[in-house]
Design a protein around this motif. Structure first.
Motif, mmCIF file in Angstrom:
data_model
loop_
_atom_site.group_PDB
_atom_site.id
_atom_site.type_symbol
_atom_site.label_atom_id
_atom_site.label_comp_id
_atom_site.label_asym_id
_atom_site.label_seq_id
_atom_site.Cartn_x
_atom_site.Cartn_y
_atom_site.Cartn_z
ATOM 1 N N VAL A 1 0.831 -1.204 0.000
ATOM 2 C CA VAL A 1 0.000 0.000 0.000
ATOM 3 C C VAL A 1 0.865 1.253 0.000
ATOM 4 C CG1 VAL A 1 -1.793 1.253 1.255
ATOM 5 C CG2 VAL A 1 -1.842 -1.247 1.172
ATOM 6 N N THR A 2 0.558 2.163 -0.900
ATOM 7 C CA THR A 2 1.321 3.401 -1.043
ATOM 8 C C THR A 2 0.739 4.542 -0.222
ATOM 9 O OG1 THR A 2 0.012 3.921 -3.015
ATOM 10 C CG2 THR A 2 2.116 2.791 -3.348
ATOM 11 N N GLY A 3 -0.571 4.511 0.006
ATOM 12 C CA GLY A 3 -1.218 5.573 0.765
ATOM 13 C C GLY A 3 -2.603 5.146 1.198
ATOM 14 N N ILE A 4 -3.129 5.821 2.210
ATOM 15 C CA ILE A 4 -4.439 5.486 2.778
ATOM 16 C C ILE A 4 -5.354 6.688 2.633
ATOM 17 C CG2 ILE A 4 -5.679 4.884 4.902
ATOM 18 C CD1 ILE A 4 -3.129 3.470 5.824
ATOM 19 N N ALA A 5 -6.537 6.446 2.131
ATOM 20 C CA ALA A 5 -7.490 7.525 1.901
ATOM 21 C C ALA A 5 -7.923 8.185 3.207
ATOM 22 C CB ALA A 5 -8.718 6.992 1.165
ATOM 23 N N GLY A 6 -8.097 9.497 3.137
ATOM 24 C CA GLY A 6 -8.786 10.226 4.192
ATOM 25 C C GLY A 6 -10.243 10.373 3.801
ATOM 26 N N SER A 7 -11.013 11.033 4.650
ATOM 27 C CA SER A 7 -12.454 11.089 4.388
ATOM 28 C C SER A 7 -13.086 12.312 5.025
ATOM 29 C CB SER A 7 -13.130 9.827 4.947
ATOM 30 O OG SER A 7 -13.058 9.816 6.373
ATOM 31 N N SER B 1 -11.201 11.823 8.475
ATOM 32 C CA SER B 1 -9.807 11.523 8.763
ATOM 33 C C SER B 1 -8.932 12.123 7.674
ATOM 34 C CB SER B 1 -9.592 10.003 8.836
ATOM 35 O OG SER B 1 -9.946 9.388 7.606
ATOM 36 N N THR B 2 -7.649 12.238 7.973
ATOM 37 C CA THR B 2 -6.692 12.835 7.053
ATOM 38 C C THR B 2 -6.015 11.754 6.214
ATOM 39 O OG1 THR B 2 -6.276 14.583 8.666
ATOM 40 C CG2 THR B 2 -4.636 14.291 6.924
ATOM 41 N N PRO B 3 -5.837 11.971 4.914
ATOM 42 C CA PRO B 3 -5.105 10.985 4.101
ATOM 43 C C PRO B 3 -3.692 10.776 4.633
ATOM 44 C CG PRO B 3 -6.203 12.597 2.706
ATOM 45 C CD PRO B 3 -6.312 13.110 4.108
ATOM 46 N N ALA B 4 -3.178 9.567 4.421
ATOM 47 C CA ALA B 4 -1.831 9.239 4.904
ATOM 48 C C ALA B 4 -0.989 8.708 3.756
ATOM 49 C CB ALA B 4 -1.901 8.197 6.017
ATOM 50 N N ARG B 5 0.219 9.251 3.621
ATOM 51 C CA ARG B 5 1.195 8.716 2.668
ATOM 52 C C ARG B 5 2.116 7.776 3.439
ATOM 53 N NH1 ARG B 5 6.388 10.383 0.571
ATOM 54 N NH2 ARG B 5 6.656 9.648 -1.585
ATOM 55 N N LEU B 6 2.225 6.537 2.998
ATOM 56 C CA LEU B 6 3.035 5.568 3.716
ATOM 57 C C LEU B 6 4.503 5.696 3.329
ATOM 58 C CD1 LEU B 6 0.654 2.509 3.903
ATOM 59 C CD2 LEU B 6 0.746 4.609 5.259
ATOM 60 N N ASP B 7 5.371 5.148 4.179
ATOM 61 C CA ASP B 7 6.797 5.384 4.073
ATOM 62 C C ASP B 7 7.387 4.697 2.838
ATOM 63 O OD1 ASP B 7 9.267 6.375 5.637
ATOM 64 O OD2 ASP B 7 9.789 4.321 5.093
ATOM 65 N N PRO B 8 7.936 5.445 1.881
ATOM 66 C CA PRO B 8 8.464 4.820 0.658
ATOM 67 C C PRO B 8 9.621 3.858 0.935
ATOM 68 C CG PRO B 8 8.196 7.193 0.368
ATOM 69 C CD PRO B 8 8.012 6.918 1.820
ATOM 70 N N GLY B 9 10.472 4.200 1.910
ATOM 71 C CA GLY B 9 11.595 3.327 2.207
ATOM 72 C C GLY B 9 11.161 1.986 2.757
ATOM 73 N N LEU B 10 10.199 1.996 3.682
ATOM 74 C CA LEU B 10 9.707 0.753 4.257
ATOM 75 C C LEU B 10 8.930 -0.051 3.214
ATOM 76 C CD1 LEU B 10 9.420 -1.117 6.635
ATOM 77 C CD2 LEU B 10 7.595 0.355 7.533
ATOM 78 N N CYS B 11 8.151 0.633 2.401
ATOM 79 C CA CYS B 11 7.451 -0.067 1.310
ATOM 80 C C CYS B 11 8.438 -0.707 0.349
ATOM 81 C CB CYS B 11 6.542 0.909 0.560
ATOM 82 S SG CYS B 11 5.147 1.538 1.526
ATOM 83 N N GLY B 12 9.559 -0.006 0.075
ATOM 84 C CA GLY B 12 10.576 -0.563 -0.795
ATOM 85 C C GLY B 12 11.232 -1.797 -0.198
ATOM 86 N N ARG B 13 11.439 -1.784 1.114
ATOM 87 C CA ARG B 13 12.020 -2.962 1.768
ATOM 88 C C ARG B 13 11.081 -4.158 1.675
ATOM 89 N NH1 ARG B 13 14.199 -1.729 7.652
ATOM 90 N NH2 ARG B 13 14.829 -3.926 7.413
ATOM 91 N N LEU B 14 9.784 -3.911 1.873
ATOM 92 C CA LEU B 14 8.817 -4.997 1.739
ATOM 93 C C LEU B 14 8.820 -5.557 0.317
ATOM 94 C CD1 LEU B 14 5.819 -3.552 3.790
ATOM 95 C CD2 LEU B 14 7.138 -5.600 4.359
ATOM 96 N N ALA B 15 8.905 -4.673 -0.668
ATOM 97 C CA ALA B 15 8.939 -5.123 -2.063
ATOM 98 C C ALA B 15 10.175 -5.964 -2.324
ATOM 99 C CB ALA B 15 8.896 -3.919 -3.002
ATOM 100 N N ALA B 16 11.312 -5.561 -1.772
ATOM 101 C CA ALA B 16 12.545 -6.320 -1.975
ATOM 102 C C ALA B 16 12.457 -7.691 -1.322
ATOM 103 C CB ALA B 16 13.731 -5.532 -1.415
ATOM 104 N N VAL B 17 11.861 -7.743 -0.129
ATOM 105 C CA VAL B 17 11.688 -9.026 0.558
ATOM 106 C C VAL B 17 10.782 -9.938 -0.253
ATOM 107 C CG1 VAL B 17 10.696 -10.139 2.598
ATOM 108 C CG2 VAL B 17 12.139 -8.121 2.867
ATOM 109 N N ALA B 18 9.669 -9.391 -0.763
ATOM 110 C CA ALA B 18 8.739 -10.194 -1.564
ATOM 111 C C ALA B 18 9.407 -10.683 -2.847
ATOM 112 C CB ALA B 18 7.484 -9.380 -1.880
#
Length: 423
Positions: free
Chosen positions: A212-218, A336-353
């Motif tokens: 997940v790259t980001g979470i919707a706000g509302s 709620s406020t939209p959230a941008r998730l951490d690109p570095g941590l997302c990249g690590r998860l992608a590398a592990v996968a």
């Protein structure tokens, strides 16, 4: 690392016990600060005790189950999710993330891998806002960021306040009101939440996991009304009517046009009128309806997009009021406020996968999750979606156990990345 294996049998046993003990046909019901949520917490505490994890509970009832790391001075990992559900919902929403955390820790222990950092499986309270009209009260309270007035909100089914429900479970609502924080961002290395995907995207593309790259706000209006004038269906000519239902229908169609325009520009959003009703004590076959109640839920990963929709909603309502002689009363606004998730941590998860040859897709989340609270607090945060065949918030929620195991394996390998073998 090659010795890491997810015990799918453990996961299946936990899912089945949770389903059986919280069954509420045609689905399951685990009310926030209620019996079903308590059952879920008890199951997780029991399994954590078997694994030898340390257990703690904060003032709001969030549960923390920790495997100590080699270096206690380092900020630790937190993984997990919620275990409450919507009424008559599915068994995997939320619970999959909790059980994935347990399975990942069990895999580390079984493989003799001792993490350098502590790993905490967190079970948050009250993520599903169907119970209390507020977003993420449990995780916000964990950081000491839940506004005190939130404790006076009433649960949809019981009418009792959040404060009363907390007190009934022996928790400490007064500490929540005072802003007591159990979590501090500087002591958290990262937060990862595994969750079933709540839509059809992963199934359609044939990928077991999404990152997940980001979470919707509302923004949400839960108790909105359109007010017109009741009249006789045969006696009031069209030009003299103040028909609340027709006026609301025009608002719905108008917002659909707004949504069309946003999509044409490449903007992602959702606009939902989840409840629409005339009063059964007053409506009749031969009446022009003078009032209709509705709720409105608007979501986007872009704050600017939310602002555009809200501005257009206000303009549309004003135009319809002037033309049809009605009045819109939207009531209190939550969101709620939209959230941008951490690109570095997302990249690590992608590398592990990738290293484990597990297919995955980068994607946003249109639904809200506790991960957004961690991201807002400045914690590096990421989410793993697991493919789900039948959507979410319904009794037919589905998840292949091999897909769950793939997600839990990615999580375990991330946690083990800077660890050493103990035996």
């Amino acid at each position: 690392m090659t010795a890491l294996r997810i015990d799918a049998g453990l996961a299946e046993r936990l899912f089945e016990e949770l389903r059986a003990r919280t069954a509420d046909p045609p689905g399951v019901t685990r009310a926030a600060y209620g019996e079903g949520e308590e059952i879920g917490h008890a199951i997780v505490r029991r399994e954590a005790a078997v694994l030898g994890l340390d257990s703690a509970v904060d003032a709001a009832g969030n549960l923390y189950l920790t495997l100590a790391g080699r270096d206690p001075t380092l900020p630790g990992w937190i993984v997990g999710s919620h275990i409450d559900s919507v009424p008559h919902g599915g068994n995997f929403d939320g619970a999959a993330g909790v059980f994935a955390g347990l399975c990942a820790v069990e895999a580390l222990i079984t493989a003799g891998i001792r993490p350098r950092r502590a790993v905490t499986v967190m079970v948050t309270r009250a993520e599903e806002s169907t119970w209390f009209p507020v977003s993420y009260p449990g995780s916000r309270a964990a950081f000491g960021r839940l506004p005190p007035e939130t404790l006076e909100l009433r649960r949809a089914d019981t009418g009792r306040t959040l404060r009363e429900h907390m007190a009934a479970l022996g928790l400490r609502p007064e500490a929540v009101a005072a802003g007591e924080a159990f979590l501090t961002p500087e002591r958290i290395h990262g937060f990862v939440e595994l969750h079933i995907e709540q839509g059809p995207v992963l199934e359609a593309v044939g990928a077991p996991l999404g990152l997940v790259t980001g979470i919707a706000g509302s923004f949400r209006y839960r108790k909105a009304r359109c007010l017109g004038r009741t009249g006789h269906s045969g006696a009031v000519p069209r030009g003299h009517r103040q028909d609340a239902v027709v006026a609301l229908a025009e608002l719905v169609v108008g917002l659909e046009a707004v949504w069309d325009a946003l999509e044409a520009e490449g903007e992602a959003a959702t606009i939902t009128f989840g409840e629409v009703a005339t009063d059964p004590a007053l409506h009749a076959f031969s009446k022009v309806p003078g009032e209709v109640a509705f709720c409105l839920d608007v979501r986007s990963v872009s704050e600017a997009c939310l602002d555009r929709i809200r501005d257009r909603l206000t303009a549309l309502a004003g135009e319809i009021e002037a033309r049809r002689g009605v009045r819109f009363d939207f009531g209190a606004r939550t969101g709620s406020t939209p959230a941008r998730l951490d690109p570095g941590l997302c990249g690590r998860l992608a590398a592990v996968a990738d290293a484990a040859s597990i297919a995955h897709l980068a994607m946003p989340s249109g639904a809200g999750h506790d991960t957004a609270v961690f991201a807002a607090a400045g914690v590096p945060a990421a989410m793993i979606f697991v493919r789900n065949q039948n959507g979410s918030h319904n009794p037919d929620e589905a998840m292949r156990i091999e897909d769950f195991a793939a997600g839990a394996e990615v999580l375990a390998r991330l946690l083990a990345d800077d660890s050493t073998r103990t035996g």
